[in-house]
Design an enzyme around this catalytic site. Structure first.
Site, PDB file in Angstrom:
ATOM      1  N   SER A 268       0.825  -1.199   0.000  1.00 52.70           N
ATOM      2  CA  SER A 268       0.000   0.000   0.000  1.00 52.70           C
ATOM      3  C   SER A 268       0.863   1.255   0.000  1.00 52.70           C
ATOM      4  CB  SER A 268      -0.898   0.018   1.243  1.00 52.70           C
ATOM      5  OG  SER A 268      -0.121   0.227   2.421  1.00 52.70           O
ATOM      6  N   LYS A 269       0.212   2.381  -0.223  1.00 57.42           N
ATOM      7  CA  LYS A 269       0.889   3.679  -0.176  1.00 57.42           C
ATOM      8  C   LYS A 269       1.524   3.896   1.198  1.00 57.42           C
ATOM      9  CE  LYS A 269      -0.156   8.629  -0.255  1.00 57.42           C
ATOM     10  NZ  LYS A 269      -1.233   9.645  -0.377  1.00 57.42           N
ATOM     11  N   ARG A 270       0.820   3.467   2.226  1.00 57.77           N
ATOM     12  CA  ARG A 270       1.313   3.653   3.596  1.00 57.77           C
ATOM     13  C   ARG A 270       2.625   2.899   3.827  1.00 57.77           C
ATOM     14  NH1 ARG A 270      -3.034   2.981   8.247  1.00 57.77           N
ATOM     15  NH2 ARG A 270      -3.836   4.746   7.026  1.00 57.77           N
TER      16      ARG A 270
END
Length: 529
Positions: A268-270
């Site tokens: 994910s982006k996180r």
């Protein structure tokens, strides 16, 4: 070779293109080019509520930067366009109506409040509400209502949706299966009775993803649908829709997930924000929040490196070879060698690829990229004081000789993976050391070192041909004749030139900065330590 191959990459313009989406586009591109086929970009923008300004152009720019441009799509119109679903919405109602007329779909008038009541009622009983064969005749739709009432509701402008009849009890009973052979996953079978009657056409006059997707794939003559495994649960509905419309379904291939570096969960982006690596090909500025997300391009990655490491996320050539040009990937790629299991994303491996492609870049091109970094860091070289200029005129008052920078790059790029690392590896080529590493100073300067450095200055002064070869020969001969260890001279000399015991070969540094600057730095280290 498969004939007449047409594949599509069909992202939604709801934000930046995730690196997983780039991988999907890449595998579509490789498959198409392997079979002399066509790679189509289709923008699936039927959900206007989630549309993000600039996202479509971002997708196009990202594909172009990666070197995997589409053959047909927005701006590259072919005979089967348009390629934005928002420009095709007049097409979909025809096929929704056709399905209703054939009995493969039906009108449903249930309100949001009514459906919410049924969901909560089922939850209270420990059940899950599914709108399908077992309850459709009890709900408000054209199956349960008389035709006259259905016609009246529609004539009165009452809101309705069109639902697909997944299971027809009259012909199939309460059982039935849908099967297909996925190119990657093999034979897969789905039980119809556990599937719901999906909405195909919404009350706002727009199709859902499922109907638009099937209609567009058919009309655009898509032969193979290559997409992420998250779409695998949609396969039975899509195959059933093809059959209901009397069309032949394309071949399906569902790619494995790209997993977090830990191997657990989808990347994910996180994850990128937390661990310091990009998850988008290009930098993205959110138009609503103004928040900027890192991009591989802006972080200094070469597109060849991105393509190479993405190709190995879920695919393996079956050999030990890890470095592939795009042409080699096209000739080698085979969907049947794509794995079913998720592919772990390895940030260190991405840097390894970038290091490799760094070495293949022309020094002049890297020098052009390095110049802005030099200009941002220099505080002495570019001022108007002539005494800060090196003897061999490597610099002018307001500029730096790009040929000199190119030579510097050639000496240090082997130690770098990114152009952004060049300054730390080469700053001493552009400015004299301001300080000296304390630990290195203690190691390099012993009793008698000062006297050796003074004598070394005389040797350097006597050398007329200030080339690397002559410098190396003269200074090494002097050290041998004095019968002292090389470290007694070379360590303090390197410290004088660099400020630390690191960097390329000393004689290369001396040649680059010139005789006057070399002597000046040795004199400075004598006075400082």
């Amino acid at each position: 070779m498969i004939k007449n191959v047409r594949v599509r990459f069909a992202p939604s313009p709801t934000g930046p293109l995730h690196i997983g989406g780039v991988r999907t586009a890449l595998f579509n591109y490789l498959f198409a080019k392997k079979h002399n086929g066509v790679f189509v970009l289709r923008i699936e923008d039927t959900d206007q509520n989630r549309y993000v300004k600039g996202a479509e152009q971002y997708i196009i720019d990202a594909l172009n930067w990666c070197g995997i441009p589409f053959d047909e799509g927005p701006g590259k119109e072919g005979d089967l366009g348009p390629y934005r679903q928002s420009e095709r919405k007049h097409i979909y109602k025809e096929y929704a109506d056709k399905l209703v007329a054939s009995g493969g779909a039906y009108y449903a008038f249930d309100t949001a409040e009514e459906l919410d009541f049924h969901r909560k009622d089922h939850e209270a009983k420990g059940k899950t509400f599914i709108y399908n064969w077992h309850n459709r005749e009890k709900l408000t739709n054209s199956i349960s209502l008389p035709k006259e009432e259905v016609d009246k509701r529609i004539a009165n402008g009452e809101d309705y949706v069109i639902r697909f009849k997944m299971l027809d009890l009259k012909t199939e009973g309460s059982h039935g299966t849908i099967s297909t052979t996925d190119i990657i996953r093999g034979h897969v079978t789905f039980r119809k009775e556990v599937l719901d009657d999906k909405i195909l056409f919404k009350s706002d006059g727009m199709p859902t993803y499922h109907l638009a997707n099937i209609v567009d794939d058919h009309l655009m003559k898509i032969t193979h649908v290559i997409r992420g495994e998250e779409w695998l649960p949609s396969v039975p509905l899509h195959i059933a829709l093809y059959h209901a419309l009397g069309w032949k379904a394309p071949g399906f291939a569902h790619l494995p997930l790209i997993l977090k570096p830990t191997g657990k969960g989808k990347l994910s982006k996180r994850d990128g924000e937390k661990l310091g690596f990009p998850v988008f090909p290009l930098e993205w500025k959110d138009p609503k929040t103004g928040i900027i997300s890192k991009g591989y391009k802006e972080e200094g990655y070469f597109p060849e490196a991105v393509i190479n490491f993405l190709s190995f996320l879920g695919w393996n050539p079956g050999t030990e070879q890890e470095i592939f040009s795009l042409e080699e990937l096209i000739s080698t790629f085979d969907l049947e060698r794509v794995h079913k299991a998720g592919a772990r994303f390895d940030p260190d491996k991405t840097k390894w690829y970038n290091h490799h492609y760094m070495q293949e870049q022309h020094n002049d091109d890297l020098a052009e990229q390095f110049l802005p970094i030099i200009n941002n860091n220099l505080s002495v070289i570019l001022n108007e004081s002539e005494e800060s200029h090196y003897e061999i005129s490597r610099f002018t008052r307001n500029d730096i000789d790009v040929n000199y920078v190119s030579l510097v790059v050639g000496l240090i790029k082997e130690r770098a993976s990114f152009v952004s690392e060049f300054w730390d590896l080469s700053h001493f080529f552009f400015e004299a050391p301001k300080t000296y590493d304390e630990k290195a100073s203690k190691k390099a300067f012993k009793d008698g070192t000062k006297e050796l450095m003074v004598e070394l200055i005389s040797i350097i002064n006597s050398i007329e041909d200030f080339s690397v070869e002559v410098l190396q020969k003269q200074i090494k001969s002097w050290i041998v004749n004095k019968e002292i260890g090389f470290g007694k001279v070379m360590m303090p000399l390197r410290l004088a030139l660099v400020g630390a015991l690191k960097g390329p070969q000393v004689f290369d540094i001396m040649y680059m900065i010139g005789k006057v600057e070399t002597i000046k730095r040795i004199e400075k280290v004598i006075d400082s330590i």
